[in-house]
Scaffold this motif. Structure first.
Motif, mmCIF file in Angstrom:
data_model
loop_
_atom_site.group_PDB
_atom_site.id
_atom_site.type_symbol
_atom_site.label_atom_id
_atom_site.label_comp_id
_atom_site.label_asym_id
_atom_site.label_seq_id
_atom_site.Cartn_x
_atom_site.Cartn_y
_atom_site.Cartn_z
ATOM 1 N N SER A 19 -49.647 -34.890 19.242
ATOM 2 C CA SER A 19 -49.920 -34.162 18.011
ATOM 3 C C SER A 19 -49.602 -32.692 18.187
ATOM 4 N N ILE A 20 -49.433 -32.017 17.068
ATOM 5 C CA ILE A 20 -49.186 -30.576 17.053
ATOM 6 C C ILE A 20 -50.185 -29.947 16.098
ATOM 7 N N VAL A 21 -50.896 -28.914 16.565
ATOM 8 C CA VAL A 21 -51.721 -28.122 15.655
ATOM 9 C C VAL A 21 -50.924 -26.883 15.250
ATOM 10 N N TRP A 63 -54.970 -19.477 4.890
ATOM 11 C CA TRP A 63 -54.566 -19.946 6.204
ATOM 12 C C TRP A 63 -55.620 -20.878 6.785
ATOM 13 N N GLU A 64 -55.169 -22.076 7.170
ATOM 14 C CA GLU A 64 -56.033 -23.073 7.793
ATOM 15 C C GLU A 64 -55.323 -23.630 9.028
ATOM 16 N N VAL A 65 -56.100 -24.281 9.891
ATOM 17 C CA VAL A 65 -55.544 -24.952 11.056
ATOM 18 C C VAL A 65 -55.369 -26.426 10.713
ATOM 19 N N TYR A 66 -54.139 -26.909 10.867
ATOM 20 C CA TYR A 66 -53.797 -28.304 10.597
ATOM 21 C C TYR A 66 -53.380 -28.999 11.882
ATOM 22 N N ASN A 114 -56.040 -31.211 7.539
ATOM 23 C CA ASN A 114 -56.650 -29.882 7.599
ATOM 24 C C ASN A 114 -57.908 -29.964 8.461
ATOM 25 N N LEU A 115 -57.923 -29.258 9.604
ATOM 26 C CA LEU A 115 -59.065 -29.319 10.513
ATOM 27 C C LEU A 115 -60.151 -28.316 10.172
ATOM 28 N N ASP A 134 -61.162 -32.836 16.508
ATOM 29 C CA ASP A 134 -61.163 -33.443 15.179
ATOM 30 C C ASP A 134 -61.693 -32.492 14.110
ATOM 31 N N GLY A 135 -61.966 -31.230 14.491
ATOM 32 C CA GLY A 135 -62.439 -30.236 13.538
ATOM 33 C C GLY A 135 -63.947 -30.096 13.481
ATOM 34 N N SER A 136 -64.674 -30.910 14.231
ATOM 35 C CA SER A 136 -66.136 -30.841 14.197
ATOM 36 C C SER A 136 -66.657 -29.820 15.203
#
Length: 646
Positions: free
Chosen positions: A381-383, A392-395, A406-407, A444-446
Motif C-alpha cells: 500500500s501507499i499512503v 488535506w487528508e491522509v489516504y 481516507n485515514l 488503519d486510522g485508529s
C-alpha cells in the motif's frame, strides 16, 4: 524474537530491513560485512507448540535441505551461501535476486507473448533437469516463485518444499507433507498412501505456470479438474495466439495421471520447442479404472495436515515471503511478495530415507473445499496526502491504485505521512489543534495520538527504525531546525541548532544517520549527519535546489528531487553522494520520491497529467505507471513496509 535493524547476526550479517514474514520465520535484507554485499537472511524460528522430538527432526531436516540446495549451482536457481544456528533459530543466507516475479508481470500485463514465455520455459526446464539429475524436486513451482531479472532471465526460488528423490526409492525425506499452491500442485502431491511426487510433479507445476503466463489466468486446481473435468479450459480457448504445438505441450504436462505426462524436463523442452512430436491422452475421466468420472483419486493425510497446522510453516513447507530484490536493476512489474527459500544440493552421503514423525495410522479425508485454498498475497500500500475532500487528508491506496481510503477524515489539514518501519503506525502532521503538530495513528486510522505540544509549527515526521523516536522539523527556535521526539516520554531534543534552515529529515535504515535538507551554503542541498546531529556532511553541494531525501531500504542509496535541470526531476546517488544518476526527464515536475520496501521501485508525485498524482517506476526510471487519478491533487507518497496488509 524478530531481528532488529542494525543488529549483527553471527558476527557477520547486519540486518537492514524486514523483507517478508510467514508463519514461523522471516526474511531480512542484510549486509554481509565480510564481503560487503547485500544478502537475503532467512530466520526460521521453532513453533512453541511442537514437542522437542519433532523440533529436533525439523532442525535436522532443515539442515539437510540447506546442505542439498547449497550445492546447487545453476544460473536459473537461487543460491544458499551460508547456514548457521542463532539462538533458538536456524538461519539461511541467500544471494539477493534482482527483479520482479512472474506473478507480478502477469498481474500487470495479462497474457504474455508466447515467444517470451517459451524462452523462460526453456531456461527453467534446464534448471529442473539439473535439479532432477541431482535428486532434488522443487515441489512448489508457480509464478510467484519465478523471478524475472533485469536481464530478462527467470530464476527459480523458494525451495521450501524441496524433496530428495531417488528413482529407485521414491520415498520422501520431508517431515511434513506440504501441499504447495492448489492451482499449480499436481494431484499426487496430496497423496497420503499411493503415488509419490517425482520429477514429473515439477513438470505439472511448470505446465500450470506456463498456462497462467500465456492466458493471464491460473488453471483450475487438480481437485477441481477431477470434480468438474468439463470446466477445464484449454489455453487456446482463452488465448488464440497460443500455437497448437505449445498448447499440446502444456496439456501434456498438465495430465492428471502422472504416467501420462512428459517423462523428463528435457522431453518437455523438446515438446514445447517442436523438436519432438507431442501427443496427449484423450480420456473423459481423470480417475483411474474403476472410478467414476470426477471422483477424487487421492486423499489427504491427516497426520501431515495436522503437523503442518501445528508448526505453521516452521522450517519445512512454509510460505516465507520476501520481495524480489534489486541493487541497481529494473523490474517489469508491480511488486508483490515473493516466496524465497534456499536449501542445497544432494550429497552422495545423503541417502533418501523416510523421517517418520508419528506412527499413527493415516485416515483419509475428502478433498479440501475452496475455503482451504490459501489467500492470494496482498499488494503493498501507499499512503499519501490528498485534497480530494476539499482539505488535506491522509489516504491509503493499493500500489495498483485500488481501494483508496481516507485515514484521517478531519476538518483540519493532515499531511506528510510516514510509516513506522514495522508497518503498524503512521505519523503525520496536522493543524487540528490550531497549529501544526506531530501525530501518530494505527495504520488503519485508529488510535490517533498527539506527540508534540508547542505553539510553533512541527511537521515532516520521520520514524527511527526501532520505532522509539520521530525526527521532525520545527520553527520553535525561530528558524527551521531538526528535532527528535522520544515517544517514551515525549521529550524533544534539537539536534541541528544552526542559523540556516534545516528541513525534511529522513532516518537511515540502520538507525545511525539522518539525511536532511539545508540551505547552510546558500542553496538547498542534501545533507547527512549522525543521529545526534554531529558530523554534518553536504552530499550534493549544487547551486540549484535539491530536496526530499529518501533512503533505499538497504541504506546504500538516497533518492531525491532537484531543480538542477530547470524543473523538479528525480535523482538517485550513493549514500556518500557519489554516482549521481538522473531518473526522470519530463517537462512536468516530478518530486517527493519514496522507495518500495524491496528497493525495486520508487513512488513519486508528478503533475505530468495536469495536476499532482502518485506514480511509480523502476529505480532506473523505466516503466512509469500512474497510480492515482483524481484532479484534486495527490502528493507525498510513502510506500508501506513489507508484511503490512489491510
Amino acid at each position: 524474537m524478530p531481528l532488529t535493524t542494525g543488529q549483527i547476526i553471527n558476527n557477520r550479517y547486519r540486518v537492514a530491513a524486514l523483507l517478508g514474514q510467514g508463519g514461523m520465520g522471516a526474511v531480512y535484507r542484510a549486509w554481509d560485512t565480510n564481503l560487503n554485499i547485500p544478502v537475503a537472511l532467512k530466520e526460521m524460528t521453532p513453533a512453541p507448540q511442537a514437542d522437542s522430538r519433532t523440533l529436533a527432526q525439523l532442525r535436522q531436516q532443515f539442515k539437510r535441505e540447506a546442505q542439498v540446495v547449497a550445492g546447487l549451482d545453476h544460473p536459473n536457481l537461487v543460491r544458499v551461501t551460508d547456514y548457521f544456528s542463532w539462538g533458538e533459530s536456524e538461519c539461511l543466507v541467500m544471494n539477493l535476486v534482482e527483479g520482479g516475479s512472474l506473478a507480478e508481470r502477469i498481474q500487470r500485463e495479462g497474457a504474455l507473448p508466447e515467444a517470451q514465455v517459451l524462452e523462460w520455459a526453456r531456461q527453467l526446464l534446464d534448471a529442473l533437469a539439473y535439479c532432477h539429475a541431482r535428486g532434488v524436486i522443487h515441489r512448489d513451482i508457480k509464478p510467484l516463485n519465478v523471478i524475472i531479472t533485469p536481464e530478462n532471465k527467470p530464476v527459480l526460488v523458494d525451495f521450501g518444499l524441496v524433496k530428495l528423490w531417488d528413482p529407485r526409492d521414491p520415498r520422501t525425506q520431508t517431515v511434513v507433507r506440504a501441499m504447495g499452491t492448489p492451482e499449480y500442485a499436481p494431484p499426487e502431491q496430496y497423496s497420503a498412501t499411493a503415488e509419490h511426487t517425482d520429477p514429473r510433479s515439477d513438470l505439472y507445476s511448470l505446465g500450470a505456470t506456463l498456462y497462467h503466463a500465456l492466458t493471464g489466468q491460473a488453471p483450475m486446481s487438480a481437485t477441481d479438474r477431477m470434480a468438474m473435468p468439463e470446466r477445464f479450459t484449454p489455453p487456446r480457448v482463452l488465448s488464440p495466439h497460443v500455437s497448437p504445438q505449445t498448447e499440446t505441450g502444456i496439456l501434456r504436462a498438465l495430465e492428471l495421471p502422472i504416467t501420462q505426462r512428459f517423462s523428463t524436463a528435457q522431453d518437455m523442452a523438446n515438446g514445447l520447442h517442436g523438436s519432438a512430436p507431442v501427443t496427449i491422452a484423450r480420456h473423459t475421466s481423470p480417475g483411474p479404472a474403476g472410478k467414476r468420472a470426477g471422483s477424487p483419486v487421492w486423499a489427504w493425510g491427516l497426520g501431515g495436515v495436522a503437523l503442518l497446522a501445528l508448526i505453521a510453516g516452521c522450517v519445512i513447507g512454509a510460505g516465507f515471503v520476501w520481495p524480489a530484490i534489486r541493487n541497481n536493476g529494473q523490474t517489469d512489474a508491480l511488486h508483490t511478495p515473493i516466496a524465497a527459500r534456499d536449501t542445497p544440493t544432494r550429497d552422495a552421503t545423503l541417502a533418501p530415507q523416510i523421517i517418520v514423525v508419528t506412527s499413527t495410522p493415516v485416515p483419509t479425508l475428502p478433498p479440501p473445499t475452496a475455503t482451504a485454498i490459501p489467500p492470494t498475497p496482498v499488494l503493498a500500500s501507499i499512503v499519501f496526502d490528498s485534497y480530494r475532500d476539499d482539505n488535506w487528508e491522509v489516504y491509503i491506496v493499493g500500489e495498483n491504485g485500488s481501494n483508496p481510503v481516507n485515514l484521517t477524515n478531519n476538518p483540519a489539514g493532515d499531511g506528510d505521512p510516514a510509516w513506522s518501519f514495522d508497518g503498524q503506525r503512521i505519523a503525520f502532521d496536522s493543524d487540528r489543534d490550531g497549529n501544526w503538530e506531530i501525530y501518530a495513528m494505527n495504520s488503519d486510522g485508529s488510535a490517533v495520538a498527539r506527540l508534540t505540544h508547542d505553539p510553533a509549527d512541527d511537521d515532516s515526521p520521520a520514524w527511527s527504525p526501532d520505532g522509539s523516536r520521530l525526527a521532525f522539523k520545527s520553527n520553535r527556535d525561530g528558524d527551521w531546525e531538526i528535532y527528535v521526539v522520544n515517544l517514551a516520554d515525549l521529550s524533544v531534543t534539537n539536534i541541528t541548532n544552526h542559523p540556516a534552515d534545516d528541513r525534511l529529515p529522513a532516518w537511515s535504515p540502520d538507525g545511525q544517520r539522518i539525511a536532511f535538507v539545508s540551505d547552510r551554503t546558500g542553496e538547498w542541498d542534501i545533507w547527512v549527519m549522525n543521529v545526534g546531529g554531529s558530523v554534518p556532511v553536504n552530499l550534493t553541494n549544487h547551486p540549484d535546489k535539491d530536496f526530499f531525501p529518501a533512503w533505499s531500504p538497504d541504506g546504500q542509496r538516497i533518492a531525491f528531487h532537484s531543480y538542477r535541470d530547470g524543473n523538479a526531476e528525480l535523482y538517485v546517488m550513493n549514500a556518500d553522494g557519489s554516482n549521481l544518476m538522473r531518473l526522470t526527464n519530463h517537462p512536468a515536475d516530478d518530486w517527493s520520491p519514496s522507495w518500495s520496501s524491496d528497493g525495486l521501485r520508487l513512488a513519486f508525485t508528478s503533475d505530468r497529467d495536469g495536476d499532482n498524482e502518485i506514480y511509480v517506476m523502476n529505480t532506473d526510471g523505466s516503466n512509469i505507471v500512474q497510480v492515482t487519478h483524481n484532479n484534486a491533487g495527490d502528493t507525498w507518497p510513502v510506500w508501506s513496509p513489507v508484511g503490512y496488509s489491510r
